[in-house]
Scaffold this active site. Structure first.
Site, PDB file in Angstrom:
ATOM      1  N   ARG A  97      -5.893   3.975  -0.598  1.00 45.37           N
ATOM      2  CA  ARG A  97      -7.031   4.022   0.307  1.00 45.37           C
ATOM      3  C   ARG A  97      -8.225   3.231  -0.224  1.00 45.37           C
ATOM      4  O   ARG A  97      -9.095   2.824   0.531  1.00 45.37           O
ATOM      5  CB  ARG A  97      -7.449   5.482   0.510  1.00 45.37           C
ATOM      6  CG  ARG A  97      -7.391   5.875   1.953  1.00 45.37           C
ATOM      7  CD  ARG A  97      -8.203   7.029   2.338  1.00 45.37           C
ATOM      8  NE  ARG A  97      -8.022   8.207   1.539  1.00 45.37           N
ATOM      9  CZ  ARG A  97      -7.667   9.392   2.024  1.00 45.37           C
ATOM     10  NH1 ARG A  97      -7.409   9.513   3.304  1.00 45.37           N
ATOM     11  NH2 ARG A  97      -7.587  10.442   1.260  1.00 45.37           N
TER      12      ARG A  97
ATOM     13  N   VAL B 239      -6.700   4.276  10.871  1.00 43.07           N
ATOM     14  CA  VAL B 239      -5.544   4.486   9.987  1.00 43.07           C
ATOM     15  C   VAL B 239      -5.963   5.018   8.610  1.00 43.07           C
ATOM     16  O   VAL B 239      -7.131   4.984   8.255  1.00 43.07           O
ATOM     17  CB  VAL B 239      -4.699   3.196   9.832  1.00 43.07           C
ATOM     18  CG1 VAL B 239      -4.174   2.746  11.167  1.00 43.07           C
ATOM     19  CG2 VAL B 239      -5.511   2.094   9.190  1.00 43.07           C
ATOM     20  N   GLU B 240      -4.993   5.505   7.852  1.00 41.63           N
ATOM     21  CA  GLU B 240      -5.183   6.072   6.510  1.00 41.63           C
ATOM     22  C   GLU B 240      -6.287   7.129   6.481  1.00 41.63           C
ATOM     23  O   GLU B 240      -7.144   7.134   5.597  1.00 41.63           O
ATOM     24  CB  GLU B 240      -5.435   4.963   5.480  1.00 41.63           C
ATOM     25  CG  GLU B 240      -4.197   4.108   5.264  1.00 41.63           C
ATOM     26  CD  GLU B 240      -4.268   3.208   4.033  1.00 41.63           C
ATOM     27  OE1 GLU B 240      -5.240   3.294   3.278  1.00 41.63           O
ATOM     28  OE2 GLU B 240      -3.335   2.423   3.862  1.00 41.63           O
ATOM     29  N   GLY B 241      -6.267   8.014   7.478  1.00 34.60           N
ATOM     30  CA  GLY B 241      -7.282   9.067   7.573  1.00 34.60           C
ATOM     31  C   GLY B 241      -8.369   8.633   8.537  1.00 34.60           C
ATOM     32  O   GLY B 241      -9.265   7.867   8.152  1.00 34.60           O
TER      33      GLY B 241
ATOM     34  N   SER C 237       0.854  -1.176   0.000  1.00 37.44           N
ATOM     35  CA  SER C 237       0.000   0.000   0.000  1.00 37.44           C
ATOM     36  C   SER C 237       0.895   1.231   0.000  1.00 37.44           C
ATOM     37  O   SER C 237       1.949   1.237  -0.625  1.00 37.44           O
ATOM     38  CB  SER C 237      -0.896  -0.075   1.235  1.00 37.44           C
ATOM     39  OG  SER C 237      -1.662   1.062   1.367  1.00 37.44           O
TER      40      SER C 237
END
Ligand code: FAD
Length: 744
Positions: free
Chosen positions: A302, A424-426, A134
């Site tokens: 994402r 995670v990731e925002g 990722s």
């Protein structure tokens, strides 16, 4: 108007501008225009894996899944050595690395399917594989690395010789990642006996996945050049570098203990560590471009990793909760037959369908060259939120069976991991409130970005000419959307140009009406509130919800047609549609209730609800139909859970449930026969000898019934432990981990 627009435009920092500009727009732009071209969506190629990708899923991925025992992994605090070796040697760390560099070179669709299958077995396994593929060194090198960096690192990453991590987050910079205080100063130093241009770095990062075991550290920091050695700016901006973790001064190896999961995660520090300039990703020419590089990578990533993990959880819940609801009886019947339980079962089944549909189409868009940043945000937020609901529903339906932890429990580990995916990731509140609509409104809208660009032009005449042209187009579209929204909401989009697909025409029509209404309401909100809308998070979050439901429903319809429009799937499509339309109605209402310009709110209400709020959620009849689909064996259940690893070993946690499910189906068939003969008692155990004597059932059926009852009984059992065993576990977690980490 130009003066007004300049006044209401949101002040935008460079980092915000980069975040908004990242990625591409695709179907989201159609939805924003208020004129979605359904034929374009229908013509979009059906997502499909190549034979090689399918063989990898059926071969090494299945083999890896068989190696993963989540209970053992949670107890050991790590994957087994066998699993680690297999991951490294079979190419799992190089799924996205092109074949030319020795990677698997798979599509985004294959990547997503691999994540789904592994995560359905073990979240730790899934995270371990998804992170290197990722947002991380490989993706950054592929897009921005110098030839030398690519040629050196990519083959090593693909072979598993290097294990990467990427460190952005620090104690002060979480959601506001651009606020990192980690810094580097351009300087000369002695490196390998030569005076070398480089960077003296100091960092303090936390929460970094794979950091404790990583061999290369991707690091984001702010670069300063006080002596102007590389240019005339003091502050160069966010820069990314790749640092071998055995480089002197890199501190790494301690572990966090995230939500009871065993994937490797920990802090990393460094003070005044000198690195040569060539370790900057992309070399010296990419210094200061780090933020844009990260945003671009995030746009695609994402849409795959966390949505894949969420789809896995939803499909896993559908398969096992449907089975358990049939196996488990209370008050003499399967618990899944109670109306109260039908509701969560329907939610699980419908969600499993929708998440697979959305993940599949979005991954396919990435394979066709899109970097759908807004759609990635939609997927990240909604997949993880719906997964959270699924896990709660699955836990509720299982009752105590899912609470008692141990090797028989197949839900608790994933249930505990839910906050990881949410954060995670925002983190989700931020993603919902700021990103989906905030970015979508500017990127997806047919005119706003062009107007902003025109307003930013310094030359007055040119600004006015460009602005005029765009503004009048915008005005024409707005009035058209307002009128069409009102008209379609009056007529149920009866005259809208929507496709004729058996059984789902009404869904297309309503979706169309909602898309036009969304375009009109969003436009009025942006026009009247301008930059203020950024602070009105509750409004933009709800408008984002509407956009998300429009997108996810588009994916559901696309999947239905791509799958050959099977009639048996119709309850799942209808459940998703009714819930989406009801939610959209509620969100529009909430926007209008909270809209600060009251006359505009009333105007928009007349447009959105000319017949009042008359959409209703799914009825019990529909919920029952959906629940039945996952409580019965057959093609729909298998199709709904096609992405996950299905364990059929009756000595394993989910294999036991699969086995018991088949036994429960047989049990129910024989008991129905007994009931139909009116010779069996309504309650309590029937007299089997009497039933055989009277020819109601055969001896074979009596034996099968006894076997089925025993198998089911075994499947509802939970684990118990010697008190000393629990005491020793408590002693070893998490302090044991720390001790082990401290001991190296
Ligand atoms: C298990 C795990 C693994 C991770 N792996 C990595 C990794 O490999 N590399 C890496 O760099 N980072 C990693 N992270 C960090 C992760 O990206 C951050 O945790 C995340 O960005 C949120 O930051 P925070 O936890 O500090 O929350 P905070 O930023 O403190 O946020 C707290 C709450 O406020 C909300 N919020 C914040 N700002 C706003 C706003 N403007 N509007 C509305 N709501 C807002 C958030 O949504 C959240 O609910 C990981 C984190 C975890 C937990």
């Amino acid at each position: 108007m130009l003066a007004y627009v300049r006044k209401v435009l949101p002040p935008m920092s460079d980092t915000e501008r980069d975040a908004i500009a990242a990625g591409t727009v695709w179907w989201d732009a159609d939805l924003f225009s208020g004129k979605p071209d359904w034929e374009k969506l229908r013509r979009y190629p059906k997502p499909a894996l190549t034979p090689e990708e399918q063989a990898f899923l059926d071969g090494p991925v299945t083999q890896l899944c068989a190696m993963l025992d989540d209970w053992q992994i949670r107890r050991d605090g790590d994957l087994s050595e066998e699993a680690w070796n297999f991951i490294r040697t079979e190419g799992f760390l190089g799924i996205i690395i092109p074949k030319a560099y020795g990677g698997l070179g798979f599509s985004a669709l294959a990547h997503s399917n691999i994540v789904i299958k592994i995560s359905s077995r073990s979240v730790t396994g899934g995270v371990t594989v998804m992170v290197p593929n990722s947002l991380g060194p490989a993706e950054l090198l592929l897009r921005y690395g110098t030839d030398q960096q690519r040629n050196y690192y990519l083959p090593r990453l693909a072979r598993g010789d290097e294990l990467p991590c990427f460190a952005l987050t620090g104690p002060e910079a979480g959601s506001d990642a651009a606020a990192i205080s980690d810094s580097g100063v351009v300087c000369y130093a002695d490196y390998k006996g030569q005076r070398t241009l480089g960077i003296r770095l100091t960092w303090n990062k936390r929460y970094i996945t794979l950091a404790p075991v990583a061999t290369i550290l991707g690091l984001a920091f702010k670069l300063h050049d006080p002596e102007h050695l590389v240019g005339d700016k003091d502050d160069i901006g966010v820069t990314l570098a790749l640092i071998p973790t055995d480089h002197p001064g890199v501190e790494i190896g301690r572990r966090h203990f995230p939500a009871g999961q065993s994937f490797q995660n920990g802090p990393t520090h460094g003070k005044d560590v000198f690195i040569p300039m060539e370790w900057v990703i992309g070399g010296q020419k990419m210094i200061g471009h780090g933020w844009r590089m990260l945003m671009d990578c995030l746009a695609a990533g994402r849409a795959i990793s966390l949505p894949g993990l969420s789809t896995a959880a939803a499909q896993f819940c559908a398969r096992n909760t449907g089975a358990y609801a049939r196996i488990r009886r209370q008050f003499g019947i399967s618990v899944g037959k109670f109306e109260g339980v039908e509701e969560p079962l329907a939610r699980i089944a419908g969600t499993a369908y929708a998440l697979e549909a959305a993940g599949r189409l979005t991954a396919s868009a990435i394979d066709h060259g899109e970097q759908p940043s807004v759609l990635g945000g939609i997927l990240k937020y909604h997949a993880t939120e719906r997964m959270r609901q699924c896990m709660n529903d699955a836990m509720d339906v299982h009752g105590g069976r899912a609470i008692m932890d141990g090797p028989r429990n197949y839900l608790f580990g994933t249930y505990m991991s839910v906050p990881v995916a949410i954060t995670v990731e925002g983190a989700n509140i931020l993603t919902r409130s700021l990103i989906i609509f905030g970015q979508g409104a500017i990127r997806g809208h047919p005119h706003i970005l062009k107007e902003i660009e025109a307003a930013a032009i310094k030359d007055g005449d040119e600004a006015l000419a460009r602005f005029d042209e765009e503004f009048f187009r915008h005005l024409r579209d707005l009035s058209s959307n307002m009128f069409r929204a009102w008209f379609h909401n009056w007529t149920g989009a009866f005259l809208a140009h929507t496709p004729h697909v058996n059984g789902v025409e009404w869904i297309y029509r309503r979706l169309h009406a909602n898309a036009v209404t969304f375009a009109a309401v969003a436009d009025v909100a942006m026009g009247l509130l301008g930059g203020e809308l950024k602070r009105k998070e509750s409004l933009s979050a709800r408008l984002g919800d509407v956009l998300s439901d429009l997108y996810i429903m588009s994916c559901v319809l696309k999947r239905y047609e791509d799958d050959g429009a099977p009639a048996e799937d119709m309850p799942l499509i209808e459940w998703n549609a009714r819930e989406a339309f009801y939610r959209i109605q509620t969100r529009f209402d909430e926007v209008l209730v909270n809209f600060p310009v009251r006359w505009a709110a009333w105007l928009m209400r007349a447009v959105a609800f000319p017949l009042g709020r008359h959409r209703r959620p799914a009825k019990q009849r529909l919920m029952r139909a959906c629940a039945q689909l996952i409580m019965s064996p057959g093609a729909v259940r298998d199709r709904l859970t096609v992405g996950i690893y299905v364990d059929r070993d009756p000595t394993h946690a989910t294999g036991r449930i699969e086995n018991a499910f088949a036994a429960a189906v047989e049990r129910d068939r024989i008991e129905d026969k007994i009931r139909a003969s009116h010779k069996g008692p309504r309650k309590g155990s029937p007299d089997i000898a009497l039933l055989i004597r009277d020819g109601v059932i055969t001896q074979g059926e009596a034996d099968a019934l006894a076997r089925a009852i025993a198998t089911v009984r075994e499947a509802i059992d939970v684990d118990d432990f010697d008190p000393a065993e629990i005491a020793s576990r408590e002693e070893s977690e998490p302090h044991g981990l720390q001790r082990r980490a401290a001991a190296g």
